[in-house]
Design a protein around this motif. Sequence first.
Motif, PDB file in Angstrom:
ATOM      1  N   HIS A   7       0.805  -1.219   0.000  1.00  0.00           N
ATOM      2  CA  HIS A   7       0.000   0.000   0.000  1.00  0.00           C
ATOM      3  C   HIS A   7       0.839   1.271   0.000  1.00  0.00           C
ATOM      4  CE1 HIS A   7      -3.870   1.979   0.390  1.00  0.00           C
ATOM      5  NE2 HIS A   7      -3.403   2.732   1.364  1.00  0.00           N
ATOM      6  N   VAL A   8       2.010   1.231   0.632  1.00  0.00           N
ATOM      7  CA  VAL A   8       2.880   2.411   0.656  1.00  0.00           C
ATOM      8  C   VAL A   8       3.887   2.375  -0.487  1.00  0.00           C
ATOM      9  CG1 VAL A   8       2.558   2.920   3.089  1.00  0.00           C
ATOM     10  CG2 VAL A   8       4.387   1.352   2.406  1.00  0.00           C
ATOM     11  N   LEU A   9       3.591   1.553  -1.498  1.00  0.00           N
ATOM     12  CA  LEU A   9       4.327   1.509  -2.769  1.00  0.00           C
ATOM     13  C   LEU A   9       5.769   1.034  -2.607  1.00  0.00           C
ATOM     14  CD1 LEU A   9       2.977   4.853  -4.306  1.00  0.00           C
ATOM     15  CD2 LEU A   9       2.019   2.543  -4.482  1.00  0.00           C
ATOM     16  N   LYS A  10       5.960   0.119  -1.667  1.00  0.00           N
ATOM     17  CA  LYS A  10       7.284  -0.453  -1.463  1.00  0.00           C
ATOM     18  C   LYS A  10       7.233  -1.967  -1.632  1.00  0.00           C
ATOM     19  CE  LYS A  10       8.897   3.346   1.381  1.00  0.00           C
ATOM     20  NZ  LYS A  10       9.817   3.774   2.463  1.00  0.00           N
ATOM     21  N   THR A  11       8.365  -2.545  -1.998  1.00  0.00           N
ATOM     22  CA  THR A  11       8.431  -3.993  -2.163  1.00  0.00           C
ATOM     23  C   THR A  11       8.185  -4.656  -0.811  1.00  0.00           C
ATOM     24  OG1 THR A  11      10.025  -3.752  -3.969  1.00  0.00           O
ATOM     25  CG2 THR A  11       9.886  -5.903  -2.884  1.00  0.00           C
ATOM     26  N   ALA A  12       7.230  -5.572  -0.773  1.00  0.00           N
ATOM     27  CA  ALA A  12       6.860  -6.193   0.501  1.00  0.00           C
ATOM     28  C   ALA A  12       6.205  -7.544   0.248  1.00  0.00           C
ATOM     29  CB  ALA A  12       5.907  -5.292   1.274  1.00  0.00           C
ATOM     30  N   PRO A  13       6.410  -8.498   1.153  1.00  0.00           N
ATOM     31  CA  PRO A  13       5.742  -9.799   1.016  1.00  0.00           C
ATOM     32  C   PRO A  13       4.286  -9.696   1.455  1.00  0.00           C
ATOM     33  CG  PRO A  13       6.999  -9.744   3.057  1.00  0.00           C
ATOM     34  CD  PRO A  13       7.279  -8.438   2.345  1.00  0.00           C
ATOM     35  N   ALA A  14       3.530 -10.755   1.209  1.00  0.00           N
ATOM     36  CA  ALA A  14       2.128 -10.769   1.612  1.00  0.00           C
ATOM     37  C   ALA A  14       1.975 -10.937   3.121  1.00  0.00           C
ATOM     38  CB  ALA A  14       1.395 -11.885   0.877  1.00  0.00           C
ATOM     39  N   ASP A  15       2.972 -11.524   3.767  1.00  0.00           N
ATOM     40  CA  ASP A  15       2.921 -11.696   5.226  1.00  0.00           C
ATOM     41  C   ASP A  15       2.638 -10.364   5.911  1.00  0.00           C
ATOM     42  OD1 ASP A  15       3.651 -13.207   7.826  1.00  0.00           O
ATOM     43  OD2 ASP A  15       4.987 -11.466   7.850  1.00  0.00           O
ATOM     44  N   ARG A  16       1.619 -10.325   6.755  1.00  0.00           N
ATOM     45  CA  ARG A  16       1.145  -9.058   7.306  1.00  0.00           C
ATOM     46  C   ARG A  16       2.203  -8.338   8.134  1.00  0.00           C
ATOM     47  NH1 ARG A  16      -3.657  -6.541   7.908  1.00  0.00           N
ATOM     48  NH2 ARG A  16      -3.867  -5.075   9.638  1.00  0.00           N
ATOM     49  N   ALA A  17       2.876  -9.054   9.023  1.00  0.00           N
ATOM     50  CA  ALA A  17       3.863  -8.406   9.893  1.00  0.00           C
ATOM     51  C   ALA A  17       5.019  -7.822   9.079  1.00  0.00           C
ATOM     52  CB  ALA A  17       4.381  -9.407  10.926  1.00  0.00           C
TER      53      ALA A  17
END
Length: 311
Positions: free
Chosen positions: A270-280
């Motif tokens: 959502h903040v337009l950064k590379t991130a996994p699906a894992d919530r934490a």
Amino acid sequence: MLMLTLALLAGPVATEIVLPAQPAPLHGTLLTPENTTAAAVILPGSGPTDRDGNSPLGVSAGTYRLLAEGLAAQGIATVRMDKRGVAASTAAGPAEADLRFDAYVADARAWAAEAASQADQPCAWLIGHSEGALIALKAVEGGGGPDSSKVCGLVLLSGAGRPAGVVIREQLAALPELMKTQAFAALTELEAGRTVADTPPALAALFRPSVQPYLISWLPLDPAALIAAYDGPVFIGQGTTDIQVTTTDAQALAAADPGATLKLWDGVNHVLKTAPADRAANLATYADPALPLAPGVVDDVAGFITAHPQR
């Protein structure tokens, strides 16, 4: 040493700007590259989000600052602002019970005219992030009023494609059955323009009396209907690991406006950064200003803007 000095002087220039407003002025930052080819306004998301994309609610990703800097490197000047009631624009914020969605819409139109003027451009793009995407869509509804000619087009990032009530009901689906029934009943009343006197204490943060007038002004809005009625250029950008807004929303927007450009960024949140699906792990990026925007985000937005002649 001379070359270094010249290089520094050639970089983008940040200028504090003030937009006249009632009951107090609004404040923002104009970032101007050496050779400006276009101008844009970055409209922030919901809550106490400031001009850089940060919030006291645990967000320090610096998303809007990073986006502005990236666009400046490609010749696009930007204005990013503290919205009413936030940071330097705190004095411009009314009491919560007096706030309406249209106040943000009017501000967006005024900022577009100001950005175009400050950057010496015929118009400015509205880049709306999250709730800012809906503000951008509403700002061009029905021609957008006296400042409509100052909007070149729309860039909608991580924006809802369905009415807020639909999304909220999805988010509340895991509540205990009784509480969910009460919440859904309250939403139905608010969508009909009626305040709700009795709400469960556990739902007070969402349905407190002082926020209900704002909800009534916001809940009926349909992003798909708004985008379908707009005839200007539109870019829709959405990450696939966004845990707040999903690709379903982006696809709903694109379906309502077949002429829009849709870009789904794989592994972007959502903040337009590379991130996994894992919530934490995903949420950890919200507090990391050193983490750059995901590859492709700035290039895709800048490429779309530069590819469309200013109207």
